[in-house]
Design an enzyme around this catalytic site. Structure first.
Site, PDB file in Angstrom:
ATOM      1  NE  ARG A  34      -2.658  -2.081   3.483  1.00 22.58           N
ATOM      2  CZ  ARG A  34      -3.700  -2.413   4.212  1.00 22.58           C
ATOM      3  NH1 ARG A  34      -4.837  -1.778   4.059  1.00 22.58           N
ATOM      4  NH2 ARG A  34      -3.616  -3.369   5.115  1.00 22.58           N
ATOM      5  CB  SER A 128      -6.996 -19.972   5.557  1.00 19.43           C
ATOM      6  OG  SER A 128      -7.221 -20.137   6.928  1.00 19.43           O
ATOM      7  CD  GLU A 130     -10.323 -19.609  10.913  1.00 17.26           C
ATOM      8  OE1 GLU A 130     -11.467 -19.140  10.991  1.00 17.26           O
ATOM      9  OE2 GLU A 130      -9.795 -20.266  11.824  1.00 17.26           O
ATOM     10  CE1 TYR A 152      -8.166 -14.413   6.433  1.00 20.01           C
ATOM     11  CE2 TYR A 152      -8.797 -16.538   7.354  1.00 20.01           C
ATOM     12  CZ  TYR A 152      -7.859 -15.731   6.735  1.00 20.01           C
ATOM     13  OH  TYR A 152      -6.622 -16.251   6.405  1.00 20.01           O
ATOM     14  CB  THR A 193       0.923 -17.630  18.941  1.00 19.04           C
ATOM     15  OG1 THR A 193       0.965 -16.834  17.748  1.00 19.04           O
ATOM     16  CG2 THR A 193       0.148 -18.912  18.687  1.00 19.04           C
ATOM     17  NE  ARG A 194       5.649 -11.115  18.982  1.00 17.65           N
ATOM     18  CZ  ARG A 194       6.219 -10.138  18.303  1.00 17.65           C
ATOM     19  NH1 ARG A 194       5.851  -9.927  17.051  1.00 17.65           N
ATOM     20  NH2 ARG A 194       7.173  -9.399  18.832  1.00 17.65           N
ATOM     21  CE  LYS A 195      -4.642 -10.611  24.480  1.00 16.60           C
ATOM     22  NZ  LYS A 195      -6.099 -10.580  24.368  1.00 16.60           N
ATOM     23  N   PRO A 282     -18.174 -14.104  17.902  1.00 12.65           N
ATOM     24  CG  PRO A 282     -19.125 -12.393  16.639  1.00 12.65           C
ATOM     25  CD  PRO A 282     -17.812 -12.900  17.142  1.00 12.65           C
TER      26      PRO A 282
HETATM   27  P1  NDP Z   1      -0.250 -10.843   7.871  1.00 11.29           P
HETATM   28  O1  NDP Z   1      -1.492 -10.358   8.517  1.00 11.29           O
HETATM   29  O2  NDP Z   1       1.037 -10.854   8.644  1.00 11.29           O
HETATM   30  O3  NDP Z   1       0.006 -10.029   6.530  1.00 11.29           O
HETATM   31  C1  NDP Z   1      -1.047  -9.641   5.692  1.00 11.29           C
HETATM   32  C2  NDP Z   1      -0.487  -8.848   4.533  1.00 11.29           C
HETATM   33  O4  NDP Z   1      -1.576  -8.433   3.693  1.00 11.29           O
HETATM   34  C3  NDP Z   1       0.254  -7.564   4.947  1.00 11.29           C
HETATM   35  O5  NDP Z   1       1.372  -7.394   4.115  1.00 11.29           O
HETATM   36  C4  NDP Z   1      -0.785  -6.464   4.691  1.00 11.29           C
HETATM   37  O6  NDP Z   1      -0.223  -5.218   4.353  1.00 11.29           O
HETATM   38  C5  NDP Z   1      -1.461  -7.049   3.451  1.00 11.29           C
HETATM   39  N1  NDP Z   1      -2.774  -6.425   3.248  1.00 11.29           N
HETATM   40  C6  NDP Z   1      -3.836  -6.441   4.080  1.00 11.29           C
HETATM   41  N2  NDP Z   1      -4.851  -5.719   3.562  1.00 11.29           N
HETATM   42  C7  NDP Z   1      -4.393  -5.220   2.395  1.00 11.29           C
HETATM   43  C8  NDP Z   1      -4.952  -4.374   1.405  1.00 11.29           C
HETATM   44  N3  NDP Z   1      -6.175  -3.885   1.513  1.00 11.29           N
HETATM   45  N4  NDP Z   1      -4.195  -4.048   0.326  1.00 11.29           N
HETATM   46  C9  NDP Z   1      -2.935  -4.523   0.203  1.00 11.29           C
HETATM   47  N5  NDP Z   1      -2.344  -5.332   1.105  1.00 11.29           N
HETATM   48  C10 NDP Z   1      -3.067  -5.662   2.185  1.00 11.29           C
HETATM   49  O7  NDP Z   1      -0.575 -12.315   7.331  1.00 11.29           O
HETATM   50  P2  NDP Z   1       0.338 -13.633   7.246  1.00 11.29           P
HETATM   51  O8  NDP Z   1       1.651 -13.291   6.690  1.00 11.29           O
HETATM   52  O9  NDP Z   1       0.231 -14.363   8.531  1.00 11.29           O
HETATM   53  O10 NDP Z   1      -0.494 -14.490   6.188  1.00 11.29           O
HETATM   54  C11 NDP Z   1      -0.288 -14.359   4.788  1.00 11.29           C
HETATM   55  C12 NDP Z   1      -1.513 -14.863   4.052  1.00 11.29           C
HETATM   56  O11 NDP Z   1      -1.773 -16.205   4.403  1.00 11.29           O
HETATM   57  C13 NDP Z   1      -2.811 -14.088   4.357  1.00 11.29           C
HETATM   58  O12 NDP Z   1      -3.561 -14.061   3.162  1.00 11.29           O
HETATM   59  C14 NDP Z   1      -3.500 -14.954   5.394  1.00 11.29           C
HETATM   60  O13 NDP Z   1      -4.900 -14.777   5.313  1.00 11.29           O
HETATM   61  C15 NDP Z   1      -3.090 -16.344   4.922  1.00 11.29           C
HETATM   62  N6  NDP Z   1      -3.003 -17.371   5.942  1.00 11.29           N
HETATM   63  C16 NDP Z   1      -2.253 -17.166   7.069  1.00 11.29           C
HETATM   64  C17 NDP Z   1      -2.119 -18.168   8.000  1.00 11.29           C
HETATM   65  C18 NDP Z   1      -1.327 -17.986   9.235  1.00 11.29           C
HETATM   66  O14 NDP Z   1      -1.505 -18.783  10.168  1.00 11.29           O
HETATM   67  N7  NDP Z   1      -0.430 -17.029   9.309  1.00 11.29           N
HETATM   68  C19 NDP Z   1      -2.781 -19.479   7.803  1.00 11.29           C
HETATM   69  C20 NDP Z   1      -3.505 -19.576   6.564  1.00 11.29           C
HETATM   70  C21 NDP Z   1      -3.610 -18.562   5.680  1.00 11.29           C
HETATM   71  P3  NDP Z   1      -0.053  -4.013   5.418  1.00 11.29           P
HETATM   72  O15 NDP Z   1       1.276  -4.268   6.084  1.00 11.29           O
HETATM   73  O16 NDP Z   1      -0.067  -2.802   4.582  1.00 11.29           O
HETATM   74  O17 NDP Z   1      -1.213  -4.112   6.380  1.00 11.29           O
HETATM   75  P1  GDR Z   2      -7.023 -17.698  13.983  1.00 14.17           P
HETATM   76  O1  GDR Z   2      -5.862 -17.093  14.894  1.00 14.17           O
HETATM   77  O2  GDR Z   2      -8.329 -17.090  14.292  1.00 14.17           O
HETATM   78  O3  GDR Z   2      -6.922 -19.198  14.096  1.00 14.17           O
HETATM   79  O4  GDR Z   2      -6.573 -17.214  12.523  1.00 14.17           O
HETATM   80  P2  GDR Z   2      -5.878 -16.318  16.261  1.00 14.17           P
HETATM   81  O5  GDR Z   2      -4.502 -16.452  16.805  1.00 14.17           O
HETATM   82  O6  GDR Z   2      -6.432 -14.946  16.140  1.00 14.17           O
HETATM   83  O7  GDR Z   2      -6.919 -17.160  17.172  1.00 14.17           O
HETATM   84  C1  GDR Z   2      -6.716 -18.520  17.495  1.00 14.17           C
HETATM   85  C2  GDR Z   2      -7.715 -18.969  18.556  1.00 14.17           C
HETATM   86  O8  GDR Z   2      -7.393 -18.338  19.796  1.00 14.17           O
HETATM   87  C3  GDR Z   2      -8.600 -17.897  20.407  1.00 14.17           C
HETATM   88  N1  GDR Z   2      -8.330 -16.792  21.334  1.00 14.17           N
HETATM   89  C4  GDR Z   2      -7.841 -15.592  21.005  1.00 14.17           C
HETATM   90  N2  GDR Z   2      -7.458 -15.084  19.813  1.00 14.17           N
HETATM   91  C5  GDR Z   2      -6.960 -13.834  19.775  1.00 14.17           C
HETATM   92  N3  GDR Z   2      -6.533 -13.336  18.607  1.00 14.17           N
HETATM   93  N4  GDR Z   2      -6.883 -13.053  20.907  1.00 14.17           N
HETATM   94  C6  GDR Z   2      -7.276 -13.510  22.143  1.00 14.17           C
HETATM   95  O9  GDR Z   2      -7.190 -12.803  23.144  1.00 14.17           O
HETATM   96  C7  GDR Z   2      -7.773 -14.848  22.205  1.00 14.17           C
HETATM   97  N5  GDR Z   2      -8.229 -15.636  23.195  1.00 14.17           N
HETATM   98  C8  GDR Z   2      -8.550 -16.807  22.666  1.00 14.17           C
HETATM   99  C9  GDR Z   2      -9.479 -17.470  19.227  1.00 14.17           C
HETATM  100  O10 GDR Z   2     -10.840 -17.380  19.628  1.00 14.17           O
HETATM  101  C10 GDR Z   2      -9.173 -18.604  18.251  1.00 14.17           C
HETATM  102  O11 GDR Z   2      -9.996 -19.702  18.510  1.00 14.17           O
HETATM  103  C11 GDR Z   2      -5.228 -17.304  12.078  1.00 14.17           C
HETATM  104  C12 GDR Z   2      -5.019 -16.152  11.069  1.00 14.17           C
HETATM  105  O12 GDR Z   2      -3.637 -16.078  10.765  1.00 14.17           O
HETATM  106  C13 GDR Z   2      -5.778 -16.400   9.784  1.00 14.17           C
HETATM  107  O13 GDR Z   2      -5.403 -15.425   8.808  1.00 14.17           O
HETATM  108  C14 GDR Z   2      -5.425 -17.806   9.279  1.00 14.17           C
HETATM  109  O14 GDR Z   2      -6.108 -18.089   8.079  1.00 14.17           O
HETATM  110  C15 GDR Z   2      -5.746 -18.836  10.333  1.00 14.17           C
HETATM  111  O15 GDR Z   2      -4.987 -18.544  11.475  1.00 14.17           O
HETATM  112  C16 GDR Z   2      -5.404 -20.251   9.879  1.00 14.17           C
END
Ligand code: NDP
Ligand code: GDR
Length: 327
Positions: A34, A128, A130, A152, A193-195, A282
């Site tokens: 962006r 994903s 999901e 999503y 996880t990061r939280k 939800p």
């Molecule tokens: P992140 O949330 O770390 O990164 C998302 C990326 O998408 C960022 O670079 C963000 O850019 C960009 N983005 C978001 N909205 C827009 C937009 N409107 N226009 C342009 N770019 C945009 O995700 P991950 O690296 O963890 O995941 C990568 C992909 O894999 C995602 O599509 C996610 O849905 C999918 N995925 C992730 C999993 C996971 O566990 N990590 C599991 C399965 C699928 P900006 O920095 O500008 O916000």
């Molecule tokens: P997820 O990841 O929804 O699986 O999507 P997230 O880490 O957000 O949640 C995992 C599970 O943890 C429960 N949870 C919480 N989640 C968050 N974020 N914060 C909280 O405080 C908390 N407490 C409990 C959630 O309810 C959930 O069940 C991730 C993303 O990377 C997607 O983009 C990707 O596609 C999927 O993983 C696979």
């Protein structure tokens, strides 16, 4: 001649690891970002800071077909990794419309531009786990039907189908990686996880008192992002474009993750964990467990990092981060 890769979502967790992997393989790496990212490099490009002088970033928008066409026409990349998406599920409940618009249209625009202007480009879509949502089978494979539980998840099912349809209808090299949750020290702070690991570090260093979580019984199949970007690349090197489940085949609850993260820092989670019902979704995905037999057989891929290695890596990195940055 060097291969060219275009990565959308290059600023995210996976985009940064994938860029590093492709640079090692001598690709020319281009990223769609962006425009605001280029104006605020310190904050928005933090994951890329080690490689910024080795990659090319292009300002464009996943919401604009015209900007995508311009980029594809200009680069005609060998491989396109479409990782850009609104990826945070809590936010998908807060803004369903932008999640659907960005995720579905972004994917459609890219596929359409490839078909018209660069049909030899290979395309990877970040699908994903999901999509399985309220799971209809355990463990989940490439054949398990989808039952998404959020916009999503719905947007990822649409992207998956668009990708498959462009492969079948127009004979393009398009593949879907059905990736289960993968984490790393570069994970966004909003994901659970990061939280947790960030809170553990802050508690250990005395700047936070407790950790509030929602649904701690949710179970996930968690892997390390470094292993998962290898799988993306492998899919793109196959003769035939196919879809693959990428996971570890092991499942843990949010509570298990919390317990181990605190233990790694020498703390007892029971003293710090508070349940906050306001953090419940939800509709949540209660259980995910994948089967990566197909990837193992065809891609010869399997995860190198165990759950324990992942937690240790994230806690160690956050302790260092909090100590250095002070927040
Ligand atoms: P992140 O949330 O770390 O990164 C998302 C990326 O998408 C960022 O670079 C963000 O850019 C960009 N983005 C978001 N909205 C827009 C937009 N409107 N226009 C342009 N770019 C945009 O995700 P991950 O690296 O963890 O995941 C990568 C992909 O894999 C995602 O599509 C996610 O849905 C999918 N995925 C992730 C999993 C996971 O566990 N990590 C599991 C399965 C699928 P900006 O920095 O500008 O916000
Ligand atoms: P997820 O990841 O929804 O699986 O999507 P997230 O880490 O957000 O949640 C995992 C599970 O943890 C429960 N949870 C919480 N989640 C968050 N974020 N914060 C909280 O405080 C908390 N407490 C409990 C959630 O309810 C959930 O069940 C991730 C993303 O990377 C997607 O983009 C990707 O596609 C999927 O993983 C696979």
């Amino acid at each position: 001649m060097a291969k060219t890769a275009l990565i959308t979502g290059i600023t995210g967790q996976d985009g940064s690891y994938l860029s590093e992997l492709l640079l090692l393989k001598n690709y020319k790496v281009h990223g769609l970002v962006r425009r605001v990212a280029l104006e605020d490099k310190t904050h928005r490009l933090w994951r890329l800071r080690g490689i910024l002088n080795k990659i090319n970033l292009h300002a464009a928008s996943l919401e604009s077909y015209a900007s995508i066409v311009k980029l594809i026409q200009h680069l005609k990349p060998t491989e396109i990794y479409h990782l850009g998406a609104q990826s945070y599920i809590d936010y998908a409940f807060k803004d369903e419309f932008s999640t659907l618009n960005t995720n579905i249209n972004g994917t459609h625009y890219l596929l359409s531009a490839i078909k018209e202007f660069s049909p030899k480009s290979k395309f990877y879509f970040a699908a994903s786990s999901e999509m399985y949502g309220k799971v209809l089978e355990i463990p989940q494979t490439e054949k398990t039907p989808f039952y998404p539980r959020s916009t999503y998840g719905i947007s990822k099912v649409a992207g998956f189908d668009l990708t498959r349809n462009y492969r079948e209808a127009y004979n393009l090299f398009c593949c879907n990686g059905i990736l289960f949750n993968h984490e790393s020290p570069r994970r966004g702070f909003e994901f659970v996880t990061r939280k947790i690991t960030h809170a553990v570090a802050r508690i250990k260093l005395g700047i936070q008192k407790d950790l509030k979580l929602g649904n701690i019984e949710a179970k996930r199949d968690w892997g390390h992002a470094k292993d998962y970007v290898e799988a993306m690349w492998l899919m793109m090197q196959q003769k035939k474009p196919e879809d693959f489940v990428i996971c570890t085949g092991k499942q843990h609850s949010v509570k298990d993750f919390t317990k181990l993260a605190f233990k790694t820092a020498g703390l007892d989670y029971k003293k710090y964990l508070k349940i906050d019902k306001n953090l419940n979704r939800p509709a949540d995905v209660q259980t995910l467990l994948g089967d990566h037999s197909k990837a193992k057989k065809i891609l010869k891929w399997k995860n190198k990092h165990s759950f324990e290695m992942l937690v240790k890596d994230m806690v160690a990195s956050d302790l260092e981060f909090v100590e250095k940055e002070g927040y």
